[in-house]
Design a protein around this motif. Structure first.
Motif, PDB file in Angstrom:
ATOM      1  N   VAL A 177       0.840  -1.198   0.000  1.00 12.13           N
ATOM      2  CA  VAL A 177       0.000   0.000   0.000  1.00 12.13           C
ATOM      3  C   VAL A 177       0.880   1.255   0.000  1.00 12.13           C
ATOM      4  O   VAL A 177       1.758   1.404   0.852  1.00 12.13           O
ATOM      5  N   ASN A 178       0.639   2.145  -0.953  1.00 12.61           N
ATOM      6  CA  ASN A 178       1.399   3.390  -1.041  1.00 12.61           C
ATOM      7  C   ASN A 178       0.570   4.629  -0.709  1.00 12.61           C
ATOM      8  O   ASN A 178       1.129   5.700  -0.504  1.00 12.61           O
ATOM      9  N   THR A 179      -0.740   4.482  -0.707  1.00 15.15           N
ATOM     10  CA  THR A 179      -1.594   5.596  -0.289  1.00 15.15           C
ATOM     11  C   THR A 179      -2.917   5.057   0.223  1.00 15.15           C
ATOM     12  O   THR A 179      -3.399   4.010  -0.235  1.00 15.15           O
ATOM     13  N   VAL A 180      -3.489   5.756   1.195  1.00 11.81           N
ATOM     14  CA  VAL A 180      -4.795   5.417   1.756  1.00 11.81           C
ATOM     15  C   VAL A 180      -5.612   6.697   1.829  1.00 11.81           C
ATOM     16  O   VAL A 180      -5.103   7.747   2.240  1.00 11.81           O
ATOM     17  N   VAL A 181      -6.874   6.611   1.417  1.00  9.91           N
ATOM     18  CA  VAL A 181      -7.808   7.735   1.517  1.00  9.91           C
ATOM     19  C   VAL A 181      -8.996   7.278   2.355  1.00  9.91           C
ATOM     20  O   VAL A 181      -9.605   6.242   2.084  1.00  9.91           O
ATOM     21  N   PHE A 182      -9.315   8.064   3.367  1.00  7.41           N
ATOM     22  CA  PHE A 182     -10.387   7.720   4.308  1.00  7.41           C
ATOM     23  C   PHE A 182     -11.359   8.886   4.387  1.00  7.41           C
ATOM     24  O   PHE A 182     -10.951  10.034   4.569  1.00  7.41           O
ATOM     25  N   SER A 183     -12.665   8.594   4.231  1.00  4.82           N
ATOM     26  CA  SER A 183     -13.699   9.628   4.273  1.00  4.82           C
ATOM     27  C   SER A 183     -14.751   9.287   5.322  1.00  4.82           C
ATOM     28  O   SER A 183     -15.156   8.123   5.451  1.00  4.82           O
ATOM     29  N   ILE A 184     -15.193  10.310   6.052  1.00  4.07           N
ATOM     30  CA  ILE A 184     -16.227  10.180   7.081  1.00  4.07           C
ATOM     31  C   ILE A 184     -17.362  11.128   6.723  1.00  4.07           C
ATOM     32  O   ILE A 184     -17.132  12.333   6.571  1.00  4.07           O
TER      33      ILE A 184
ATOM     34  N   SER B 160       4.285   6.404   0.234  1.00  4.86           N
ATOM     35  CA  SER B 160       5.230   5.931  -0.779  1.00  4.86           C
ATOM     36  C   SER B 160       6.686   6.025  -0.341  1.00  4.86           C
ATOM     37  O   SER B 160       7.540   5.322  -0.884  1.00  4.86           O
ATOM     38  N   SER B 161       6.988   6.885   0.635  1.00  3.61           N
ATOM     39  CA  SER B 161       8.377   7.034   1.079  1.00  3.61           C
ATOM     40  C   SER B 161       8.747   6.082   2.218  1.00  3.61           C
ATOM     41  O   SER B 161       9.904   6.054   2.654  1.00  3.61           O
ATOM     42  N   ILE B 162       7.785   5.306   2.695  1.00  3.66           N
ATOM     43  CA  ILE B 162       8.057   4.351   3.778  1.00  3.66           C
ATOM     44  C   ILE B 162       8.737   3.118   3.196  1.00  3.66           C
ATOM     45  O   ILE B 162       8.269   2.525   2.223  1.00  3.66           O
ATOM     46  N   GLY B 163       9.842   2.738   3.793  1.00  2.00           N
ATOM     47  CA  GLY B 163      10.628   1.635   3.252  1.00  2.00           C
ATOM     48  C   GLY B 163       9.972   0.286   3.403  1.00  2.00           C
ATOM     49  O   GLY B 163      10.177  -0.621   2.585  1.00  2.00           O
ATOM     50  N   ASP B 164       9.181   0.106   4.441  1.00  2.00           N
ATOM     51  CA  ASP B 164       8.539  -1.193   4.675  1.00  2.00           C
ATOM     52  C   ASP B 164       7.454  -1.470   3.638  1.00  2.00           C
ATOM     53  O   ASP B 164       6.788  -0.559   3.145  1.00  2.00           O
ATOM     54  N   VAL B 165       7.283  -2.725   3.306  1.00  2.00           N
ATOM     55  CA  VAL B 165       6.155  -3.149   2.476  1.00  2.00           C
ATOM     56  C   VAL B 165       4.926  -3.196   3.369  1.00  2.00           C
ATOM     57  O   VAL B 165       4.888  -3.915   4.370  1.00  2.00           O
ATOM     58  N   ILE B 166       3.894  -2.416   3.030  1.00  2.00           N
ATOM     59  CA  ILE B 166       2.697  -2.312   3.867  1.00  2.00           C
ATOM     60  C   ILE B 166       1.634  -3.274   3.344  1.00  2.00           C
ATOM     61  O   ILE B 166       1.117  -3.113   2.242  1.00  2.00           O
ATOM     62  N   GLY B 167       1.314  -4.278   4.160  1.00  2.00           N
ATOM     63  CA  GLY B 167       0.324  -5.268   3.763  1.00  2.00           C
ATOM     64  C   GLY B 167      -0.951  -5.216   4.562  1.00  2.00           C
ATOM     65  O   GLY B 167      -1.929  -5.887   4.234  1.00  2.00           O
ATOM     66  N   SER B 168      -0.977  -4.416   5.634  1.00  2.00           N
ATOM     67  CA  SER B 168      -2.191  -4.235   6.437  1.00  2.00           C
ATOM     68  C   SER B 168      -2.099  -2.877   7.127  1.00  2.00           C
ATOM     69  O   SER B 168      -1.011  -2.335   7.327  1.00  2.00           O
ATOM     70  N   TYR B 169      -3.242  -2.332   7.492  1.00  2.00           N
ATOM     71  CA  TYR B 169      -3.249  -1.028   8.163  1.00  2.00           C
ATOM     72  C   TYR B 169      -4.562  -0.842   8.899  1.00  2.00           C
ATOM     73  O   TYR B 169      -5.556  -1.533   8.650  1.00  2.00           O
ATOM     74  N   ASP B 170      -4.558   0.104   9.828  1.00  2.00           N
ATOM     75  CA  ASP B 170      -5.790   0.508  10.497  1.00  2.00           C
ATOM     76  C   ASP B 170      -5.744   2.011  10.729  1.00  2.00           C
ATOM     77  O   ASP B 170      -4.672   2.622  10.764  1.00  2.00           O
ATOM     78  N   ILE B 171      -6.917   2.612  10.855  1.00  2.00           N
ATOM     79  CA  ILE B 171      -7.049   4.056  11.095  1.00  2.00           C
ATOM     80  C   ILE B 171      -7.915   4.251  12.330  1.00  2.00           C
ATOM     81  O   ILE B 171      -9.007   3.671  12.433  1.00  2.00           O
ATOM     82  N   ASP B 172      -7.415   5.036  13.276  1.00  2.00           N
ATOM     83  CA  ASP B 172      -8.132   5.325  14.514  1.00  2.00           C
ATOM     84  C   ASP B 172      -8.521   6.798  14.560  1.00  2.00           C
ATOM     85  O   ASP B 172      -7.742   7.661  14.147  1.00  2.00           O
TER      86      ASP B 172
END
Length: 294
Positions: free
Chosen positions: A161-168, A224-236
């Motif tokens: 994952v290189n970008t996440v968009v969250f809408s409320i 996109s600048s984070i070196g780790d490969v992102i395979g899961s995420y959460d938003i609080d």
């Protein structure tokens, strides 16, 4: 003598309705279009000019002007998507949406144990109330007694994952709807990354003892600048007391591009330019005729 020209109050009433139509996001089934309010704003200013009211008599009718403006705004279009907000992300994308967050769709037990995304086309995202007292009320998630915290999560996201968009979609209690701004964690960590971009858009009103404005709050993270490969995420985030939650949307991509909900409005398409040009030419011609008559 010019006949059949509405008075100033009627003109302002009609243009106010058109401006509202252009600025709201109109739902039709599962497809949604975002109307561009630029031409409506221009027409609003012109119609408030005293000279334009006189020139309007030389056009086909004031109704033609309204129809032309509406057609122009619709042709300044955008992509339709089964979503709360049309992000237009590039690359491989994943989508989760939560709609009808109210009694009859879910229970408080569902909310505290984890409620899966229920919008058509959704993946396997989960919404959880982690603390507080918001519950499924008659029109939204609501609380009479205190703030709440929530989490949306995607544990089987894209391969990177290189970008996440969250809408409320919510309505504010006073000047705010959130007690805690959304932060993102990835790969089971507690990074609490603040969003890089934020936008808001009026989404109409609901009847809550009278009309109450609803607002879509959109947050985007550039990962996109984070070196780790992102395979899961959460938003609080935290929701303030008396501020309801009507719908949520989560979208991610393996390629960063700025959400079109946050980017500047796109340039009008050729058809829009033609419509706007016809209106201007008509006004210029009417003005010249008026000068010749005087």
């Amino acid at each position: 003598m010019i006949a059949n020209i509405p008075d100033d109050n009627l003109i302002e009433s009609q243009l106010s309705r058109l401006s509202t139509l252009a600025s709201l996001q109109t739902l039709s089934g599962s497809a949604r279009q975002v109307q561009n309010p630029t031409l409506f704003a221009l027409s609003w200013r012109l119609l408030k000019m005293r000279s334009f009211r006189a020139m309007a008599g030389h056009l086909l009718s004031w109704k033609f002007g309204a129809a032309c403006a509406a057609a122009c705004a619709l042709s300044m279009g955008s992509s339709a998507q089964a979503a709360l907000v049309s992000n237009g992300l590039t690359g491989n994308t994943e989508f989760d949406g939560w709609v009808d967050l109210k009694a009859g769709t879910l229970t408080t037990a569902d909310l505290t144990s984890g409620f899966g995304s229920n919008e058509s086309g959704s993946g396997d995202g989960v919404l959880t109330r982690t603390s507080g007292s918001h519950y499924p009320a008659g029109s939204s998630l609501y609380s009479f007694s205190g703030n709440s915290t929530f989490e949306v999560s995607d544990t089987s996201a894209l391969s990177d994952v290189n970008t996440v968009v969250f809408s409320i979609l919510s309505w504010p209690n006073g000047e705010s709807a959130m007690s805690i701004a959304p932060t993102l964690n990835f790969n089971g960590g507690t990074q609490a990354i603040a969003a890089d971009y934020l936008g808001t858009q009026s989404y109409g009103t609901i009847d809550f003892g009278g009309p109450v404005e609803t607002i879509a709050y959109t947050f985007q993270w550039d990962l996109s600048s984070i070196g780790d490969v992102i395979g899961s995420y959460d938003i609080d985030w935290g929701q303030i007391v008396h501020a309801g939650v009507l719908a949520l949307q989560l979208e991610s991509s393996d390629t960063f591009s700025l959400s079109s909900a946050l980017a500047p409005a796109a340039a009008p398409e050729p058809g829009s330019v033609v419509l706007a040009g016809l209106g201007v030419l008509g006004m210029v011609g009417a003005f010249r005729r008026r000068r010749a008559e005087t």
